[in-house]
Motif scaffolding. Structure first.
Motif, PDB file in Angstrom:
ATOM      1  N   ASP A   1       0.834  -1.210   0.000  1.00 25.44           N
ATOM      2  CA  ASP A   1       0.000   0.000   0.000  1.00 25.44           C
ATOM      3  C   ASP A   1       0.866   1.257   0.000  1.00 25.44           C
ATOM      4  O   ASP A   1       2.004   1.245   0.459  1.00 25.44           O
ATOM      5  N   GLY A   2       0.281   2.341  -0.509  1.00 28.08           N
ATOM      6  CA  GLY A   2       0.948   3.647  -0.461  1.00 28.08           C
ATOM      7  C   GLY A   2       1.505   4.142  -1.789  1.00 28.08           C
ATOM      8  O   GLY A   2       2.175   5.173  -1.826  1.00 28.08           O
TER       9      GLY A   2
ATOM     10  N   ARG B   1       0.109   7.714  -2.547  1.00 21.25           N
ATOM     11  CA  ARG B   1       0.691   8.774  -1.707  1.00 21.25           C
ATOM     12  C   ARG B   1       2.158   8.993  -2.043  1.00 21.25           C
ATOM     13  O   ARG B   1       2.649  10.121  -2.001  1.00 21.25           O
TER      14      ARG B   1
ATOM     15  N   ARG C   1     -12.355   1.986  -7.792  1.00 21.97           N
ATOM     16  CA  ARG C   1     -11.514   3.149  -8.139  1.00 21.97           C
ATOM     17  C   ARG C   1     -11.918   3.667  -9.527  1.00 21.97           C
ATOM     18  O   ARG C   1     -12.600   2.971 -10.278  1.00 21.97           O
TER      19      ARG C   1
HETATM   20 MG    MG Z   1      -4.130   2.386  -0.466  1.00 23.43          MG
END
Ligand code: MG
Ligand code: IPE
Ligand code: IPE
Length: 246
Positions: free
Chosen positions: A27-28, A31, A78
């Motif tokens: 994850d990430g 970001r 999404r």
């Molecule tokens: Mg995520």
């Protein structure tokens, strides 16, 4: 750059116990990209490229199974463009890496529903799994179009279709009918990107896994970050409900 000539286990002496099966919630990516003023797609690309670092490191540490959460059943919500981008990336990854993964003895597995994935990508996944099925260096289990609840539903449907009487249904049987059927349960679940949740990942199999979360975004999760996770794991006392050892 770590000195590749010294064996990885000597470079990280605090890693004293190696989990057989490591499962990573990658994850990430979004970001990571945002922090650099880049589009989310660039984060997903960097995340995919990061496997080139983490897979060899896991193999060198002696991990037998590495499961990576690449696309969840929830990720369909999404924006369409991002979903398409993630599908394209998996296809490109297989196209670009399959030969070298095979040459390096990587056995590729897929956990998730093939149904719903575009037929060309389905064929690529099946080809990768078939080509590498007898490889022994490490198993790379790709959780793609994967949801833990969907997996249990699929397992129960197959058990019922096979006509099992209710009293024949055991924990072992359910485990066997999951996508991960013949794989051992994960010993360590790692989540990058700073959140503390499972997000529908291996909810049956991880019942007794150790859990490790790091704020590092997935594209930044390198060999040293993996070593930190394994160091932490090495210090855990896995009791499985019994009394402490000391
Ligand atoms: Mg995520
Ligand atoms: C993980 O990164 C990759 C997938 C879920 C496919 P994210 O895309 O979730 O990145 P963040 O959490 O938005 O930063
Ligand atoms: C989990 O990440 C799924 C994958 C890494 C493929 P998400 O970013 O989708 O999870 P949530 O939305 O934070 O729970």
């Amino acid at each position: 750059m770590p000195d590749q000539k010294i064996p990885i286990k000597e470079r990280y002496p605090s890693v004293t116990r190696i989990p057989n099966h490591v499962a990573i919630i990658m994850d990430g990516n979004g970001r990571w990209a945002r922090a650099r003023g880049l589009p989310r797609a660039a984060g997903h690309r960097a995340g995919t490229d990061n496997l080139r670092r983490v897979l060899p490191a896991a193999t060198d540490f002696g991990v037998s199974v590495l499961t990576i959460y690449a696309f969840s059943t929830e990720n369909w919500s999404r924006p369409l463009e991002e979903v398409r981008g993630l599908m394209t990336l998996l296809g490109e990854f297989i196209q670009r890496e399959l030969r070298s993964l095979h040459a390096n003895g990587v056995c590729i597995r897929h956990s998730g529903r093939l149904e719903g994935i575009n037929p060309r990508l389905q064929a690529q996944i099946q080809e990768a799994v078939a080509l590498t099925r007898d490889n022994k260096a490490i198993t790379l289990n790709v959780a793609f179009n994967y949801g833990g609840r969907a997996e249990i539903v699929d397992a129960v449907q197959r058990i019922m279709r096979d006509g099992a009487p209710p009293e024949a249904v055991t924990e072992e049987m359910i485990s066997r009918y999951l996508y991960t059927g013949d794989l051992p349960d994960p010993d360590l679940v790692v989540r990058t990107g700073g959140e503390y949740r499972l997000s529908n990942f291996l909810i049956w199999q991880a019942a007794y896994a150790e859990y490790y979360a790091t704020p590092a975004y997935w594209p930044d999760f390198d060999e040293a970050e993996l070593a930190k996770a394994l160091e932490t794991y090495s210090q855990r006392d896995r009791r499985f409900g019994k009394v402490p050892n000391n």
